[in-house]
Design a protein around this motif. Structure first.
Motif, PDB file in Angstrom:
ATOM      1  N   SER A 128       0.824  -1.209   0.000  1.00  0.00           N
ATOM      2  CA  SER A 128       0.000   0.000   0.000  1.00  0.00           C
ATOM      3  C   SER A 128       0.860   1.262   0.000  1.00  0.00           C
ATOM      4  CB  SER A 128      -0.945   0.003   1.196  1.00  0.00           C
ATOM      5  OG  SER A 128      -0.192   0.192   2.368  1.00  0.00           O
ATOM      6  N   PHE A 129       2.111   1.116   0.353  1.00  0.00           N
ATOM      7  CA  PHE A 129       3.003   2.270   0.319  1.00  0.00           C
ATOM      8  C   PHE A 129       3.855   2.320  -0.939  1.00  0.00           C
ATOM      9  CE2 PHE A 129       1.859   2.635   4.724  1.00  0.00           C
ATOM     10  CZ  PHE A 129       1.867   4.007   4.912  1.00  0.00           C
ATOM     11  N   SER A 130       3.573   1.391  -1.873  1.00  0.00           N
ATOM     12  CA  SER A 130       4.392   1.342  -3.087  1.00  0.00           C
ATOM     13  C   SER A 130       4.106   2.550  -3.959  1.00  0.00           C
ATOM     14  CB  SER A 130       4.082   0.070  -3.865  1.00  0.00           C
ATOM     15  OG  SER A 130       4.767   0.093  -5.090  1.00  0.00           O
ATOM     16  N   PRO A 131       5.132   3.318  -4.270  1.00  0.00           N
ATOM     17  CA  PRO A 131       4.909   4.441  -5.192  1.00  0.00           C
ATOM     18  C   PRO A 131       4.590   3.892  -6.574  1.00  0.00           C
ATOM     19  CG  PRO A 131       7.071   4.547  -4.131  1.00  0.00           C
ATOM     20  CD  PRO A 131       6.527   3.179  -3.920  1.00  0.00           C
ATOM     21  N   PHE A 132       4.041   4.752  -7.376  1.00  0.00           N
ATOM     22  CA  PHE A 132       3.718   4.377  -8.746  1.00  0.00           C
ATOM     23  C   PHE A 132       4.991   3.913  -9.463  1.00  0.00           C
ATOM     24  CE2 PHE A 132       3.645   5.613 -13.207  1.00  0.00           C
ATOM     25  CZ  PHE A 132       2.518   4.947 -13.629  1.00  0.00           C
ATOM     26  N   HIS A 133       4.898   2.782 -10.127  1.00  0.00           N
ATOM     27  CA  HIS A 133       5.994   2.439 -11.056  1.00  0.00           C
ATOM     28  C   HIS A 133       5.377   2.014 -12.374  1.00  0.00           C
ATOM     29  CE1 HIS A 133       5.245  -1.359  -8.881  1.00  0.00           C
ATOM     30  NE2 HIS A 133       5.518  -1.935 -10.010  1.00  0.00           N
ATOM     31  N   SER A 134       6.063   2.364 -13.441  1.00  0.00           N
ATOM     32  CA  SER A 134       5.465   2.266 -14.773  1.00  0.00           C
ATOM     33  C   SER A 134       5.218   0.819 -15.178  1.00  0.00           C
ATOM     34  CB  SER A 134       6.354   2.952 -15.797  1.00  0.00           C
ATOM     35  OG  SER A 134       7.605   2.336 -15.795  1.00  0.00           O
ATOM     36  N   VAL A 135       4.167   0.661 -15.987  1.00  0.00           N
ATOM     37  CA  VAL A 135       3.835  -0.647 -16.538  1.00  0.00           C
ATOM     38  C   VAL A 135       4.969  -1.125 -17.437  1.00  0.00           C
ATOM     39  CG1 VAL A 135       2.096  -1.932 -17.849  1.00  0.00           C
ATOM     40  CG2 VAL A 135       1.413   0.039 -16.491  1.00  0.00           C
ATOM     41  N   ALA A 136       5.657  -0.150 -18.037  1.00  0.00           N
ATOM     42  CA  ALA A 136       6.771  -0.466 -18.940  1.00  0.00           C
ATOM     43  C   ALA A 136       7.806  -1.344 -18.228  1.00  0.00           C
ATOM     44  CB  ALA A 136       7.426   0.818 -19.416  1.00  0.00           C
ATOM     45  N   ASN A 137       7.934  -1.109 -16.928  1.00  0.00           N
ATOM     46  CA  ASN A 137       8.864  -1.886 -16.120  1.00  0.00           C
ATOM     47  C   ASN A 137       8.620  -3.390 -16.251  1.00  0.00           C
ATOM     48  OD1 ASN A 137      10.990  -1.030 -14.652  1.00  0.00           O
ATOM     49  ND2 ASN A 137       9.908  -0.921 -12.712  1.00  0.00           N
ATOM     50  N   TYR A 138       7.358  -3.751 -16.126  1.00  0.00           N
ATOM     51  CA  TYR A 138       6.957  -5.158 -16.203  1.00  0.00           C
ATOM     52  C   TYR A 138       7.336  -5.746 -17.560  1.00  0.00           C
ATOM     53  CZ  TYR A 138       3.627  -9.036 -16.731  1.00  0.00           C
ATOM     54  OH  TYR A 138       3.054 -10.236 -16.980  1.00  0.00           O
ATOM     55  N   GLU A 139       7.075  -4.958 -18.618  1.00  0.00           N
ATOM     56  CA  GLU A 139       7.402  -5.426 -19.967  1.00  0.00           C
ATOM     57  C   GLU A 139       8.912  -5.556 -20.150  1.00  0.00           C
ATOM     58  OE1 GLU A 139       5.335  -6.655 -21.987  1.00  0.00           O
ATOM     59  OE2 GLU A 139       3.557  -6.073 -20.852  1.00  0.00           O
ATOM     60  N   LYS A 140       9.637  -4.613 -19.552  1.00  0.00           N
ATOM     61  CA  LYS A 140      11.107  -4.654 -19.655  1.00  0.00           C
ATOM     62  C   LYS A 140      11.649  -5.924 -19.017  1.00  0.00           C
ATOM     63  CE  LYS A 140      12.074   0.284 -19.629  1.00  0.00           C
ATOM     64  NZ  LYS A 140      12.427   1.356 -18.690  1.00  0.00           N
ATOM     65  N   ILE A 141      11.081  -6.258 -17.843  1.00  0.00           N
ATOM     66  CA  ILE A 141      11.545  -7.454 -17.146  1.00  0.00           C
ATOM     67  C   ILE A 141      11.241  -8.689 -17.984  1.00  0.00           C
ATOM     68  CG2 ILE A 141      11.274  -8.889 -15.089  1.00  0.00           C
ATOM     69  CD1 ILE A 141      10.379  -6.222 -13.649  1.00  0.00           C
ATOM     70  N   LYS A 142      10.029  -8.735 -18.506  1.00  0.00           N
ATOM     71  CA  LYS A 142       9.647  -9.892 -19.332  1.00  0.00           C
ATOM     72  C   LYS A 142      10.564 -10.016 -20.542  1.00  0.00           C
ATOM     73  CE  LYS A 142       5.346 -11.635 -19.452  1.00  0.00           C
ATOM     74  NZ  LYS A 142       3.947 -11.727 -19.876  1.00  0.00           N
ATOM     75  N   ALA A 143      10.899  -8.862 -21.121  1.00  0.00           N
ATOM     76  CA  ALA A 143      11.786  -8.868 -22.286  1.00  0.00           C
ATOM     77  C   ALA A 143      13.158  -9.417 -21.893  1.00  0.00           C
ATOM     78  CB  ALA A 143      11.915  -7.469 -22.859  1.00  0.00           C
ATOM     79  N   LYS A 144      13.641  -8.982 -20.720  1.00  0.00           N
ATOM     80  CA  LYS A 144      14.946  -9.444 -20.238  1.00  0.00           C
ATOM     81  C   LYS A 144      14.941 -10.953 -20.020  1.00  0.00           C
ATOM     82  CE  LYS A 144      16.724  -5.313 -18.007  1.00  0.00           C
ATOM     83  NZ  LYS A 144      16.900  -4.628 -16.717  1.00  0.00           N
ATOM     84  N   LEU A 145      13.795 -11.460 -19.594  1.00  0.00           N
ATOM     85  CA  LEU A 145      13.685 -12.897 -19.300  1.00  0.00           C
ATOM     86  C   LEU A 145      13.228 -13.688 -20.530  1.00  0.00           C
ATOM     87  CD1 LEU A 145      12.032 -12.708 -15.789  1.00  0.00           C
ATOM     88  CD2 LEU A 145      14.373 -13.354 -16.314  1.00  0.00           C
ATOM     89  N   GLU A 146      13.054 -12.945 -21.631  1.00  0.00           N
ATOM     90  CA  GLU A 146      12.590 -13.566 -22.877  1.00  0.00           C
ATOM     91  C   GLU A 146      11.265 -14.285 -22.673  1.00  0.00           C
ATOM     92  OE1 GLU A 146      16.029 -15.746 -23.859  1.00  0.00           O
ATOM     93  OE2 GLU A 146      17.024 -14.044 -24.796  1.00  0.00           O
ATOM     94  N   LEU A 147      10.398 -13.662 -21.895  1.00  0.00           N
ATOM     95  CA  LEU A 147       9.045 -14.204 -21.701  1.00  0.00           C
ATOM     96  C   LEU A 147       8.072 -13.422 -22.569  1.00  0.00           C
ATOM     97  CD1 LEU A 147       8.992 -14.461 -17.812  1.00  0.00           C
ATOM     98  CD2 LEU A 147       9.217 -16.335 -19.430  1.00  0.00           C
ATOM     99  N   LYS A 148       8.650 -12.607 -23.408  1.00  0.00           N
ATOM    100  CA  LYS A 148       7.896 -11.656 -24.226  1.00  0.00           C
ATOM    101  C   LYS A 148       6.708 -12.271 -24.954  1.00  0.00           C
ATOM    102  CE  LYS A 148       9.840  -7.654 -26.577  1.00  0.00           C
ATOM    103  NZ  LYS A 148      10.909  -7.265 -27.483  1.00  0.00           N
TER     104      LYS A 148
END
Lengths: 176, 261
Positions: B55-75
């Motif tokens: 509940s205290f998590s600041p906003f972080h971009s959705v792009a982040n999630y996609e970047k991680i998936k791309a890094k893990l080749e889960l794209k």
């Protein structure tokens, strides 16, 4: 989904498991990272790094070592600290003790889950300042009991129970 | 009672926070395995702290999630998942795109045709202008010819056909004041290749021919009305056929027409 159900999927290397993993824990870990790293861009980088580490090292996690959440929490803390060390250590140390996790809320109105957050914020206001400090130091910043005792100037033996009482207040509020 | 004390000690919170030593950790894990009450307590603590921190998590971009998936080749996982959930709007999108594309193609074709037409029209216009110019030139030439014929100051000399070409004839219009000489050669046959008509002003006593010019470009002069050099004095005019470039003296065997003033 519970942690156990998630783990079954993760062990199967089910790609959907990653989405669940991210949904369940990214916010929690990001708040921890943000408390430690502060800079939003760097914190986002760390979050990415953390999830990559979790996914790639999943085979090294065993239930006998502790909770899965605890394992990923430690990865988040350690990666954040590594990030800080790679920068200017002294400045970061100073920052580390200057403010607590409540600032995350005060700093930014862009908090995810605003409705939940407002509820918890109201609760945190009622929470004793000592509780905010102790949860901040132990959970968010990963201080040892000794470090927390020094920082808060309370006897070492009372740190654990103090924290326990604070968490109980939280649990009563959240009804868990 | 031992369980309750264990729980109340606060060690389970530190277990969840990840602050225990390896030995303590193993101990708690063992306890949790044997004792469901302890395990439940751990899960509850975890829930509370995950809820608090989330509940205290600041906003972080959705792009982040996609970047991680791309890094893990889960794209590509998502792409495969999307396939079964086809819906109308998706087709409508494609249909609209195709219709738009066809529309653009049709419009382009129309534009192409129109611009072709414009080009053709422009070419036609240029051709018509050329024709008009030519007509105007012919008209001007005709007017000039007519003016020459009409000019009362001009002396008209009719040149009759001679032995070589009895059928041929010509007319000379000579302005005695300005000395300008026009030759109307409409009655002469086209000269053979390499040959040219030469006009002579003649004095009769004694017979002295003076060349006053050639009827050049005979075949392209529609009016067959030629301006030649001025004639100062003349008692007669004659036209002979000469090799291209003309001759110094007339070839009398090739005298086509002749006429006295």
């Amino acid at each position: 989904m519970t942690q156990d159900e998630l783990l079954v999927l993760i062990y199967k290397k089910d790609e959907k498991a990653f989405t669940h993993l991210y949904d369940m824990y990214s916010k929690s870990l990001f708040s921890v990272i943000k408390v430690l790293v502060k800079n939003t861009e760097e914190a986002e980088d760390v979050l990415q790094e953390v999830f990559v580490k979790i996914w790639k090292n999943i085979d090294s996690y065993h239930e006998s070592k502790g909770r899965f959440y605890t394992w990923i929490l430690n990865i988040a803390r350690n990666t954040s600290i590594d990030k800080l060390r790679s920068k200017n250590f002294n400045n970061s140390q100073k920052n580390l003790s200057s403010d607590n996790f409540v600032h995350l809320f005060e700093d930014s109105n862009k908090v995810v889950n605003k409705i939940d957050a407002i509820g918890i914020q109201e609760f945190v206001k009622k929470l004793k300042p000592k509780c905010i400090q102790i949860i901040d130091l132990l959970f968010f910043k990963g201080y040892t009991q000794q470090e927390a005792s020094d920082e808060l100037e309370i006897p070492l033996g009372t740190v654990k129970t103090h924290n326990r009482n604070c968490i109980n207040d939280l649990r009563n509020y959240l009804k868990v | 009672m031992e369980t309750k004390q264990y729980i109340e000690s606060g060690i389970l919170e530190l277990y969840v926070y990840g602050l225990l030593s390896e030995a303590e950790n193993l101990e708690v894990a063992e306890m949790a395995k044997k004792n469901p009450a302890i395990n439940d307590e751990i899960i509850a603590i975890e829930k509370a702290i995950v809820a608090l921190s989330s509940s205290f998590s600041p906003f972080h971009s959705v792009a982040n999630y996609e970047k991680i998936k791309a890094k893990l080749e889960l794209k590509h996982a998502d792409v495969i998942e999307l396939e079964p959930s086809r819906n109308w709007s998706q087709y409508m999108g494609w249909a609209a795109a195709i219709i738009l594309l066809l529309g653009i193609g049709y419009q382009y074709n129309q534009l192409d045709q129109t611009s072709n037409k414009v080009t053709t029209t422009t070419i036609e216009k240029v051709k018509l202008e050329k024709d008009l110019n030519a007509l105007q030139l012919i008209n001007k030439a005709n007017e000039t010819s007519l003016a020459v014929v009409r000019d009362s100051k001009n002396t008209v000399v009719a040149l009759g056909g001679q032995a070589v070409a009895p059928e041929s004839f010509a007319k000379v219009y000579w302005n005695k004041e300005t000395k300008v000489v026009y030759v109307d050669a409409a009655g002469l046959p086209e000269p053979p290749k390499g040959m040219v008509y030469q006009v002579w002003a003649l004095k009769l006593n004694p017979l002295t021919p003076t060349s006053i010019g050639l009827l050049e470009k005979f075949e392209v002069n529609n009016q067959k009305m030629f301006v030649v050099n001025n004639a100062e004095e003349a008692e007669a005019f004659g036209i002979t056929l000469e090799p291209a470039g003309g001759s110094i003296t007339p070839t009398m065997e090739q005298l086509y027409t002749l006429g006295k003033v």
